[in-house]
Design a protein around this motif. Structure first.
Motif, PDB file in Angstrom:
ATOM      1  N   SER A   1       0.831  -1.205   0.000  1.00  0.00           N
ATOM      2  CA  SER A   1       0.000   0.000   0.000  1.00  0.00           C
ATOM      3  C   SER A   1       0.866   1.256   0.000  1.00  0.00           C
ATOM      4  CB  SER A   1      -0.931   0.009   1.214  1.00  0.00           C
ATOM      5  OG  SER A   1      -0.186  -0.004   2.424  1.00  0.00           O
ATOM      6  N   HIS A   2       2.052   1.174   0.606  1.00  0.00           N
ATOM      7  CA  HIS A   2       2.962   2.319   0.635  1.00  0.00           C
ATOM      8  C   HIS A   2       3.455   2.667  -0.771  1.00  0.00           C
ATOM      9  CE1 HIS A   2       3.133   2.368   5.013  1.00  0.00           C
ATOM     10  NE2 HIS A   2       3.103   1.056   4.927  1.00  0.00           N
ATOM     11  N   VAL A   3       3.726   1.661  -1.560  1.00  0.00           N
ATOM     12  CA  VAL A   3       4.174   1.899  -2.941  1.00  0.00           C
ATOM     13  C   VAL A   3       3.054   2.551  -3.740  1.00  0.00           C
ATOM     14  CG1 VAL A   3       4.897   0.787  -5.097  1.00  0.00           C
ATOM     15  CG2 VAL A   3       5.916   0.089  -2.912  1.00  0.00           C
ATOM     16  N   VAL A   4       1.833   2.037  -3.622  1.00  0.00           N
ATOM     17  CA  VAL A   4       0.702   2.636  -4.323  1.00  0.00           C
ATOM     18  C   VAL A   4       0.528   4.083  -3.869  1.00  0.00           C
ATOM     19  CG1 VAL A   4      -1.798   2.551  -4.712  1.00  0.00           C
ATOM     20  CG2 VAL A   4      -0.480   0.435  -4.677  1.00  0.00           C
ATOM     21  N   GLY A   5       0.684   4.327  -2.583  1.00  0.00           N
ATOM     22  CA  GLY A   5       0.585   5.682  -2.065  1.00  0.00           C
ATOM     23  C   GLY A   5       1.602   6.617  -2.705  1.00  0.00           C
ATOM     24  N   ARG A   6       2.833   6.146  -2.880  1.00  0.00           N
ATOM     25  CA  ARG A   6       3.860   6.959  -3.543  1.00  0.00           C
ATOM     26  C   ARG A   6       3.495   7.237  -4.998  1.00  0.00           C
ATOM     27  NH1 ARG A   6       7.412   3.840  -0.300  1.00  0.00           N
ATOM     28  NH2 ARG A   6       7.892   2.422  -2.016  1.00  0.00           N
ATOM     29  N   TRP A   7       2.957   6.224  -5.684  1.00  0.00           N
ATOM     30  CA  TRP A   7       2.528   6.430  -7.070  1.00  0.00           C
ATOM     31  C   TRP A   7       1.466   7.522  -7.133  1.00  0.00           C
ATOM     32  CZ3 TRP A   7       1.418   0.632  -8.608  1.00  0.00           C
ATOM     33  CH2 TRP A   7       2.634  -0.053  -8.740  1.00  0.00           C
ATOM     34  N   LEU A   8       0.492   7.455  -6.209  1.00  0.00           N
ATOM     35  CA  LEU A   8      -0.585   8.436  -6.201  1.00  0.00           C
ATOM     36  C   LEU A   8      -0.067   9.837  -5.868  1.00  0.00           C
ATOM     37  CD1 LEU A   8      -3.387   6.291  -4.515  1.00  0.00           C
ATOM     38  CD2 LEU A   8      -3.162   6.870  -6.939  1.00  0.00           C
ATOM     39  N   LYS A   9       0.958   9.918  -5.024  1.00  0.00           N
ATOM     40  CA  LYS A   9       1.585  11.219  -4.744  1.00  0.00           C
ATOM     41  C   LYS A   9       2.205  11.778  -6.016  1.00  0.00           C
ATOM     42  CE  LYS A   9       2.749  10.666   0.129  1.00  0.00           C
ATOM     43  NZ  LYS A   9       3.854  10.527   1.098  1.00  0.00           N
ATOM     44  N   ARG A  10       2.913  10.959  -6.762  1.00  0.00           N
ATOM     45  CA  ARG A  10       3.544  11.411  -8.012  1.00  0.00           C
ATOM     46  C   ARG A  10       2.504  11.909  -9.019  1.00  0.00           C
ATOM     47  NH1 ARG A  10       6.960   6.120  -8.471  1.00  0.00           N
ATOM     48  NH2 ARG A  10       8.404   6.458  -6.762  1.00  0.00           N
ATOM     49  N   LEU A  11       1.312  11.352  -8.952  1.00  0.00           N
ATOM     50  CA  LEU A  11       0.241  11.743  -9.868  1.00  0.00           C
ATOM     51  C   LEU A  11      -0.572  12.927  -9.344  1.00  0.00           C
ATOM     52  CD1 LEU A  11      -0.919   8.146 -10.804  1.00  0.00           C
ATOM     53  CD2 LEU A  11       0.187   9.792 -12.321  1.00  0.00           C
ATOM     54  N   GLY A  12      -0.211  13.412  -8.159  1.00  0.00           N
ATOM     55  CA  GLY A  12      -0.918  14.551  -7.579  1.00  0.00           C
ATOM     56  C   GLY A  12      -2.224  14.192  -6.893  1.00  0.00           C
ATOM     57  N   LEU A  13      -2.438  12.903  -6.647  1.00  0.00           N
ATOM     58  CA  LEU A  13      -3.678  12.458  -6.017  1.00  0.00           C
ATOM     59  C   LEU A  13      -3.554  12.306  -4.505  1.00  0.00           C
ATOM     60  CD1 LEU A  13      -4.851   9.872  -8.699  1.00  0.00           C
ATOM     61  CD2 LEU A  13      -5.602  12.243  -8.380  1.00  0.00           C
ATOM     62  N   ARG A  14      -2.346  12.435  -3.986  1.00  0.00           N
ATOM     63  CA  ARG A  14      -2.119  12.458  -2.539  1.00  0.00           C
ATOM     64  C   ARG A  14      -1.175  13.609  -2.226  1.00  0.00           C
ATOM     65  NH1 ARG A  14      -0.344   7.148   0.239  1.00  0.00           N
ATOM     66  NH2 ARG A  14      -1.469   7.940   2.023  1.00  0.00           N
ATOM     67  N   THR A  15      -1.336  14.152  -1.034  1.00  0.00           N
ATOM     68  CA  THR A  15      -0.466  15.239  -0.595  1.00  0.00           C
ATOM     69  C   THR A  15       0.806  14.650   0.002  1.00  0.00           C
ATOM     70  OG1 THR A  15      -1.490  15.295   1.599  1.00  0.00           O
ATOM     71  CG2 THR A  15      -2.441  16.731  -0.102  1.00  0.00           C
ATOM     72  N   THR A  16       1.762  15.506   0.307  1.00  0.00           N
ATOM     73  CA  THR A  16       3.029  15.021   0.870  1.00  0.00           C
ATOM     74  C   THR A  16       2.836  14.344   2.219  1.00  0.00           C
ATOM     75  OG1 THR A  16       3.467  17.195   1.810  1.00  0.00           O
ATOM     76  CG2 THR A  16       4.444  16.715  -0.347  1.00  0.00           C
TER      77      THR A  16
END
Length: 94
Positions: free
Chosen positions: A18-33
């Motif tokens: 889930s952490h990897v998916v979270g990083r992907w979503l951050k790169r796409l602008g779908l999660r904040t830092t």
């Protein structure tokens, strides 16, 4: 596939945590830092907030088709079940 998935369930689809998916979503602008869904993710219908079983707490779930669509579009490889092994066993496909 369910209409909505947790980060853990998304990770299972791609054979990552889930952490990897979270990083992907951050790169796409779908999660904040800080790891929360971005305002854009809410506005575009990628994520919604649901109440948990514990009063006063909540969790986020991701729209399955929209989220996998953008991850697939970014060419993140999906995992598939290996029918030769019992239980949940994942193999990567390119």
């Amino acid at each position: 596939m369910n209409d909505c998935l947790s980060l853990t369930e998304l990770g299972r689809l791609y054979g990552v945590s889930s952490h990897v998916v979270g990083r992907w979503l951050k790169r796409l602008g779908l999660r904040t830092t800080d790891g929360r869904p971005s305002p854009e993710a809410f506005a575009q219908g990628y994520v919604s907030q649901r109440a948990s079983r514990h009063p006063g707490t909540y969790f986020w779930i991701w729209h399955a088709d929209k989220t996998t669509g953008i991850l697939d579009g970014m060419r993140y490889p999906r995992a598939v079940l290996d029918p030769a092994v019992e239980g949940l066993s994942l193999i990567h496909i390119s």
